[in-house]
Design a protein around this motif. Sequence first.
Motif, PDB file in Angstrom:
ATOM      1  N   GLY A 114       0.808  -1.212   0.000  1.00 12.18           N
ATOM      2  CA  GLY A 114       0.000   0.000   0.000  1.00 12.18           C
ATOM      3  C   GLY A 114       0.837   1.256   0.000  1.00 12.18           C
ATOM      4  O   GLY A 114       2.069   1.228   0.072  1.00 12.18           O
ATOM      5  N   GLY A 115       0.131   2.375  -0.070  1.00 16.66           N
ATOM      6  CA  GLY A 115       0.826   3.645  -0.021  1.00 16.66           C
ATOM      7  C   GLY A 115      -0.138   4.808  -0.091  1.00 16.66           C
ATOM      8  O   GLY A 115      -1.328   4.658  -0.389  1.00 16.66           O
ATOM      9  N   PHE A 116       0.418   5.970   0.199  1.00 21.33           N
ATOM     10  CA  PHE A 116      -0.327   7.227   0.190  1.00 21.33           C
ATOM     11  C   PHE A 116       0.214   8.121  -0.920  1.00 21.33           C
ATOM     12  O   PHE A 116       1.430   8.245  -1.091  1.00 21.33           O
ATOM     13  CB  PHE A 116      -0.191   7.925   1.544  1.00 21.33           C
ATOM     14  N   SER A 117      -0.683   8.740  -1.675  1.00 20.70           N
ATOM     15  CA  SER A 117      -0.323   9.682  -2.732  1.00 20.70           C
ATOM     16  C   SER A 117       0.604   9.006  -3.747  1.00 20.70           C
ATOM     17  O   SER A 117       0.239   7.979  -4.325  1.00 20.70           O
ATOM     18  CB  SER A 117       0.287  10.946  -2.115  1.00 20.70           C
ATOM     19  N   GLN A 118       1.815   9.500  -3.967  1.00 20.76           N
ATOM     20  CA  GLN A 118       2.685   8.836  -4.939  1.00 20.76           C
ATOM     21  C   GLN A 118       2.994   7.403  -4.521  1.00 20.76           C
ATOM     22  O   GLN A 118       3.139   6.514  -5.363  1.00 20.76           O
ATOM     23  CB  GLN A 118       3.985   9.619  -5.118  1.00 20.76           C
ATOM     24  N   GLY A 119       3.054   7.154  -3.218  1.00 17.91           N
ATOM     25  CA  GLY A 119       3.245   5.792  -2.736  1.00 17.91           C
ATOM     26  C   GLY A 119       2.082   4.887  -3.073  1.00 17.91           C
ATOM     27  O   GLY A 119       2.259   3.683  -3.324  1.00 17.91           O
ATOM     28  N   GLY A 120       0.868   5.442  -3.092  1.00 21.03           N
ATOM     29  CA  GLY A 120      -0.299   4.668  -3.510  1.00 21.03           C
ATOM     30  C   GLY A 120      -0.249   4.332  -4.983  1.00 21.03           C
ATOM     31  O   GLY A 120      -0.653   3.233  -5.404  1.00 21.03           O
ATOM     32  N   SER A 121       0.244   5.262  -5.781  1.00 26.97           N
ATOM     33  CA  SER A 121       0.436   4.993  -7.207  1.00 26.97           C
ATOM     34  C   SER A 121       1.443   3.865  -7.407  1.00 26.97           C
ATOM     35  O   SER A 121       1.269   2.997  -8.271  1.00 26.97           O
ATOM     36  CB  SER A 121       0.916   6.271  -7.905  1.00 26.97           C
ATOM     37  N   MET A 122       2.482   3.859  -6.572  1.00 25.80           N
ATOM     38  CA  MET A 122       3.449   2.767  -6.618  1.00 25.80           C
ATOM     39  C   MET A 122       2.794   1.431  -6.256  1.00 25.80           C
ATOM     40  O   MET A 122       3.088   0.395  -6.854  1.00 25.80           O
ATOM     41  CB  MET A 122       4.603   3.057  -5.658  1.00 25.80           C
ATOM     42  N   ALA A 123       1.916   1.451  -5.270  1.00 26.90           N
ATOM     43  CA  ALA A 123       1.229   0.212  -4.867  1.00 26.90           C
ATOM     44  C   ALA A 123       0.400  -0.348  -6.014  1.00 26.90           C
ATOM     45  O   ALA A 123       0.368  -1.567  -6.237  1.00 26.90           O
ATOM     46  CB  ALA A 123       0.351   0.472  -3.646  1.00 26.90           C
ATOM     47  N   LEU A 124      -0.259   0.537  -6.755  1.00 24.58           N
ATOM     48  CA  LEU A 124      -1.020   0.095  -7.923  1.00 24.58           C
ATOM     49  C   LEU A 124      -0.083  -0.414  -9.013  1.00 24.58           C
ATOM     50  O   LEU A 124      -0.456  -1.287  -9.803  1.00 24.58           O
ATOM     51  CB  LEU A 124      -1.881   1.239  -8.451  1.00 24.58           C
TER      52      LEU A 124
END
Length: 218
Positions: A114-124
Amino acid sequence: MTSNKNLKYMAVVPEDLSIDENSSVLFLMHGYGSHMGDLASLSGLIRHGSDLMICPNAPFPLQLGFNQSGFSWGNYEDQENYTDHINESSERAFATIEAAKDQYGFDDSNLIVGGFSQGGSMALRIGFTQDRKFKGVLALSTILREDHKDSIQRSDVPTFVSHGTNDQVLDIKEGRYINETLKTLNIDVTYKEYAMAHEITRDCISDLSSWIDNLGVS
């Protein structure tokens, strides 16, 4: 906790850690300009700190002005090299997962990426690769880049997506787009909207904790 490819990371380890097939392990990637300690600070709130949490530091340093610095998974201001940076970050994130697996004894089947913001994009970007079956994906206040869609290669990974209706950094339409796109790919999506800005609120944490509680429960 690094090698040539591994990222530096912060591990928040429950006092009574014991890994079995039902355990959940969180691999959480921070947002643009932040650092590994950011999401690690949520450890006591997500499921009351009962899960092992691995929080890697993004590999690319940033100067944010006013003597402030941070890190990114890819520099937005260097679009010419952005895709190469994201690919390198993805490769190093996978290497870091392997290092953490060796150290703590969990499997991909335990791991929620998982991740938040750019980190969420990385998770996807890394959460749906064909050769790995993770327990789940968390995409918090983020976007699904068009060039990341090809990385969604499987539909059997449950996903929690959240976004704020008052987000002035990434419009709410981005969260809705992720929800709609993943559902068209037959991915089991839990989508939540909150009256929040670009942040993670206690309501969001409560909902994602409940979502983790129910993973694998039929």
